[in-house]
Structures are given as structure tokens and as C-alpha cells.
Motif scaffolding. Sequence first.
Motif, PDB file in Angstrom:
ATOM      1  N   VAL A 257       0.855  -1.183   0.000  1.00 41.71           N
ATOM      2  CA  VAL A 257       0.000   0.000   0.000  1.00 41.71           C
ATOM      3  C   VAL A 257       0.889   1.230   0.000  1.00 41.71           C
ATOM      4  CG1 VAL A 257      -1.803   1.278   1.208  1.00 41.71           C
ATOM      5  CG2 VAL A 257      -1.810  -1.220   1.257  1.00 41.71           C
ATOM      6  N   SER A 258       0.626   2.155  -0.906  1.00 43.96           N
ATOM      7  CA  SER A 258       1.461   3.352  -1.019  1.00 43.96           C
ATOM      8  C   SER A 258       0.605   4.533  -1.464  1.00 43.96           C
ATOM      9  CB  SER A 258       2.600   3.124  -2.019  1.00 43.96           C
ATOM     10  OG  SER A 258       2.073   2.839  -3.309  1.00 43.96           O
ATOM     11  N   GLY A 259       1.263   5.708  -1.531  1.00 45.69           N
ATOM     12  CA  GLY A 259       0.583   6.897  -2.037  1.00 45.69           C
ATOM     13  C   GLY A 259      -0.649   7.282  -1.253  1.00 45.69           C
ATOM     14  N   VAL A 260      -0.602   7.117   0.057  1.00 45.14           N
ATOM     15  CA  VAL A 260      -1.777   7.383   0.882  1.00 45.14           C
ATOM     16  C   VAL A 260      -1.944   8.887   1.088  1.00 45.14           C
ATOM     17  CG1 VAL A 260      -2.920   6.930   3.077  1.00 45.14           C
ATOM     18  CG2 VAL A 260      -1.440   5.189   2.049  1.00 45.14           C
ATOM     19  N   ARG A 261      -3.140   9.384   0.817  1.00 49.25           N
ATOM     20  CA  ARG A 261      -3.491  10.788   1.046  1.00 49.25           C
ATOM     21  C   ARG A 261      -4.821  10.837   1.779  1.00 49.25           C
ATOM     22  NH1 ARG A 261      -2.611  10.460  -4.286  1.00 49.25           N
ATOM     23  NH2 ARG A 261      -4.787  11.016  -4.768  1.00 49.25           N
ATOM     24  N   ALA A 262      -4.915  11.737   2.740  1.00 47.37           N
ATOM     25  CA  ALA A 262      -6.142  11.853   3.519  1.00 47.37           C
ATOM     26  C   ALA A 262      -6.532  13.319   3.649  1.00 47.37           C
ATOM     27  CB  ALA A 262      -5.967  11.227   4.900  1.00 47.37           C
TER      28      ALA A 262
END
Length: 328
Positions: free
Chosen positions: A173-178
Motif C-alpha cells: 500500500v502506497s501513495g496514501v493521502r487523507a
Amino acid sequence: MSRSRSLAVGAILLFATVAFATPSHADTTWSVVPSSADGPDGRGVIDLELAGGQQVVEHVAVVNRSTQPVEFAIDANDGYLTAKGYFDMRVSDAAPTDGGAWVEVPDKVMIAAGATSVVPVTVSIPRNATPGDHPVGVTASLDTVSGQVRVQNRVGVRMNIRVTGEYVAKLTVSGVRAEYTGSWNPFAAGSVEVTYTVTNAGNVRVVTDNSILTSTIAGDSRQADTSAVRAREIMPGASRTFSAQVHGAWPLGPIGATISAVPSLAGKPLPGVTAQRAAAVVTLWALPWSQLALVALLVLAFFAVRGIPAWRRRRIEKLILRHRPQEA
């Protein structure tokens, strides 16, 4: 899909039973299905598990449902999944670089009106082929040209080629934006929109089941990602971007979001192969602006309520003094 120097567009419909061509072939319809040497065998896809150096001959049946004979182009190429999770294959003039390079089909087939032709599909696995899944599509296509635009209509069958060896089922899992979105209602919680990318770091097809856990000082909230692409499979080496909204998050400072991706094997079960889950964490800050605005309004109201009586007393005193008779 470009096949020449002219401007070209294309359409592919895998697993479909009937395709409708463009105006010059308006009454031309056809279907392509998995087949044995004797004719259609009822399968929806072709699943093969072969060792390096092994060769096998499969078949597809091309059915000309038209009232005239038609010559169809036959093509095999590497398969992939679209952003929405649907199977597609590379354009016919692109040289295959994976499983499509192992498949041999005739270039063309002429089929009489209303007739069915069984087309041989020869699959030859190189001895040094990488273990795991190598998706392929086999299509029958028909080109039409209108001015400078060429349209290629393709109908085909999916072929899942699995090369035996050491299988690995693994996700990252990568590139997480919130991003936090507060509610205008100070008595209602807001929501956290999380976008992230799941990559198949193994060599076999997997289906990922994702969930998001948000943590604040008020407690935790877990929610399954029910977006439309959640249940779609991910090919080896491919990635899929998901976006989900978690409701019930209060803006009380830092909010932690943990994304978990739990894979399960797609296709034929593989005894002894355990899929490795993946997780990633991101932290964002959310300040209680609507709650602070409410507090500010309450404070202003408090002082206003306390100040109004004093203001009225002073006003009355001024009026009394103004109208008091002057001493002689």
C-alpha cells in the motif's frame, strides 16, 4: 486503438457473445467463446497451468452470426485490467512482451454466413518463463474505415496462463493521502476521504479486501472500503488506486488513518500459498472550526446578555438626568 498512420479508434469486448460493427458492416455480428476441437465447450475463460517448456493447443470458436461471409483477423496479446477493473488487452499492432508472445494463432479466418469456425490457439511456454500468472486475450476483429478514421471492433476470450513454480501472493500500500471534511453542524462529526494505491508485488492474481481505521482521541472507527473496484482483482506487477470516505470522525486534532489490504487468491486455489496482507498509516490534523465558531458565538451571546441590562440602566439614568428640573 491505432493500427495504421491514420487516426484510429478501437473497441474491444472480451467475454461478450455478440459485437455490433460500424455502419459499413452494420449487419455484421459475431461471437468468440472458448472451445474444444469439436466446438464451444461452455467455458467462460480459458485457464491453463503449465510448466516452463510445455506446449498445449487450445481452441476458440468464432461464430459468424451475419448473413454474409466475413473474414476476421485473429489476434493474441498481453492482457491487463482497466482502471475500473475490467479485462482488456493491448492493441493489435503492439508487440506482446509477456504471455501474448507465447501464443500463436492464425492471422485470419474466413467464415461463411451463419457458420462457426474453431480456431487453434497454440501456447508454448519458454523454459525460462517466470512463475506466476500471465494474462492473455485472444480476439477476432473486424476493421472499418470512414474517412481518416479506422475503427477496430474486437470480440475475444480471456486466457489465464499460470506458469508453475514458486508462487508469491503479496500486496503493498502506497501513495496514501487523507483529507478531512468538517460538517457545518457543530454537533455532527465530519468525514475523512482517503486515497491510496494497492500494488500486487507478487506473481499471481489476487483480489484485495480493503478497510480503513481512523483513530482520534474520541476513539476508533473502522470501515470497509466498499468502492466499486474493491472486489476487482489485481494482476502481478499492476496497481489499483482506491478512494473511500470514512464518516464519524470528530475534528479533535490529529487523526490517524490506517489502510489495510487483505488479499485472497484469484483463480485456481494454490495449497500452501498464503497471501500477505499490507498496511499503511497516515496522520492528518483536523481542527474543530465549527465547534470553535459555536463557542465564540456563545461567548459573544453571554457578554451581550450581561451587557444589555447595564446598557439599559445607563441609558435610563441619562434620560432621567436630562429631564430632571434645574434648580433655581
